[in-house]
Design a protein around this motif. Sequence first.
Motif, PDB file in Angstrom:
ATOM      1  N   GLU A  32       0.975  -1.078  -0.408  1.00 48.83           N
ATOM      2  CA  GLU A  32       0.014   0.458   0.079  1.00 48.83           C
ATOM      3  C   GLU A  32       0.768   1.583   0.202  1.00 48.83           C
ATOM      4  O   GLU A  32       0.696   2.865  -1.357  1.00 48.83           O
ATOM      5  N   THR A  52      -8.907   2.912  -0.019  1.00 50.81           N
ATOM      6  CA  THR A  52      -8.154   1.285   0.337  1.00 50.81           C
ATOM      7  C   THR A  52      -8.274   0.696   1.098  1.00 50.81           C
ATOM      8  O   THR A  52      -9.234   1.095   2.743  1.00 50.81           O
ATOM      9  N   CYS A  69      -8.664   3.389  -5.563  1.00 48.61           N
ATOM     10  CA  CYS A  69     -10.025   2.586  -5.170  1.00 48.61           C
ATOM     11  C   CYS A  69      -8.678   1.292  -5.426  1.00 48.61           C
ATOM     12  O   CYS A  69      -8.908   0.270  -6.191  1.00 48.61           O
ATOM     13  N   ILE A  70      -8.307   0.357  -4.216  1.00 48.21           N
ATOM     14  CA  ILE A  70      -7.038  -0.062  -4.078  1.00 48.21           C
ATOM     15  C   ILE A  70      -6.954  -1.567  -2.925  1.00 48.21           C
ATOM     16  O   ILE A  70      -7.298  -1.282  -2.184  1.00 48.21           O
ATOM     17  N   ASP A  71      -6.735  -2.445  -3.258  1.00 50.26           N
ATOM     18  CA  ASP A  71      -6.278  -2.971  -2.749  1.00 50.26           C
ATOM     19  C   ASP A  71      -5.102  -3.666  -2.942  1.00 50.26           C
ATOM     20  O   ASP A  71      -4.452  -4.527  -4.423  1.00 50.26           O
ATOM     21  N   ILE A  90      -5.487  -1.631  -8.765  1.00 48.65           N
ATOM     22  CA  ILE A  90      -5.990  -0.540  -8.435  1.00 48.65           C
ATOM     23  C   ILE A  90      -6.511  -0.040  -9.682  1.00 48.65           C
ATOM     24  O   ILE A  90      -6.322  -0.079 -10.414  1.00 48.65           O
ATOM     25  N   TRP A 208     -12.532  -2.660  -3.728  1.00 46.25           N
ATOM     26  CA  TRP A 208     -11.471  -2.421  -3.774  1.00 46.25           C
ATOM     27  C   TRP A 208     -11.347  -3.910  -4.664  1.00 46.25           C
ATOM     28  O   TRP A 208     -10.244  -4.319  -5.653  1.00 46.25           O
TER      29      TRP A 208
END
Length: 267
Positions: A32, A52, A69-71, A90, A208
Motif C-alpha cells: 500500500e 484503500t 480504489c486500491i487493494d 488498483i 476494491w
Amino acid sequence: MIARTRPREIEHKAEGASLASQVLTEVDRRSEQIILDHLQPTIERFGLALLTEERDDDGGRLVAEQFWCIDPLDGTLPFIEGRPGYAVSIALVGRDGSPLIGVIYDPVEATLVHAIRGVGAFRDGIAWTREASDDGGALTLFADRSFLDGQDGDAAVAPFEQIAQEMGLDSVRLNATAGAVMNALGVLGSPPACYVKDPKPRGGGSLWDFAATACVFHEVGAVATDINGHPLDLNRADSTFMNHRGVLFASNDALARRIRAIRRGGN
C-alpha cells in the motif's frame, strides 16, 4: 516488490464475514505504501479521493469526481499459504461508480493487466480481446472458499451443472483457490467460465475487490454486473461491501443470462 514467500507476521482484523477478509500481513502495508507514494501526486494535482483496504473510508469518494480504489494485496489467504491466486489491484472509479482505469499485477507470473475506459484492455502491453468460448468441454466455475459454506459441494455446483448441460458442455470444473481479482481474470482466461457471489447479509467482497477487473471486463466485452444484471455498485454510499446485490463475472452474455435466470428461480 511483492514477496513470493510466506509472510513472517500475520494479523487479524475484526471485520468481514470470511477468514480472507480478516487477515493482514506486513506485505499488505508495504504494498500500500509503495502504491500511495506513486499516486499521491495525482491525488493532489487532480483532487482525487482515496479508498484503500488498509485505511478507514473517509467518505471523500462520495464527493470527489473520481477516486483511487486500491487493494494492495488481494488474495491474502493464498499468499500466506504460499500458493498462487493473489494480486495487486488498483482502479480509478468515477463518483457514479463507473470504473475508469483498472490495473492488476500478478506477482507469481509477473503479469500486468490494465484497462482504460474507452481505450481498451492490455496484457503486458499487448491489446487483449475476449477469447472465444469453446463449444464443448467444461464450464469453469470460479468461486471463493466461502462458496461452499453451509452446503456440500454437490449442492453448490448442481445449478451450474444444469447450465452446462443447457449449453452443451459435459461438466463443471470448480476452482476455489484464488482471491477475487485472480478469480475474475481466470474467467477471461478459460472460457466458458464464470465467477459468482450471491447477495448475503454481510461481507460479499468489497469495492476494491472488483473495481479494476470490472474495467478490464468492460473493455474486452465480457460481463461484470451484479447478480441481477445491473452495473456493479462500485461507489456504494452506505458500505464498502458488495453483499447487497452480489457479483457476477461471466465470459459471455449467454452464460450470464442463464446464471441470472437460475439464481432468480432459486430465490
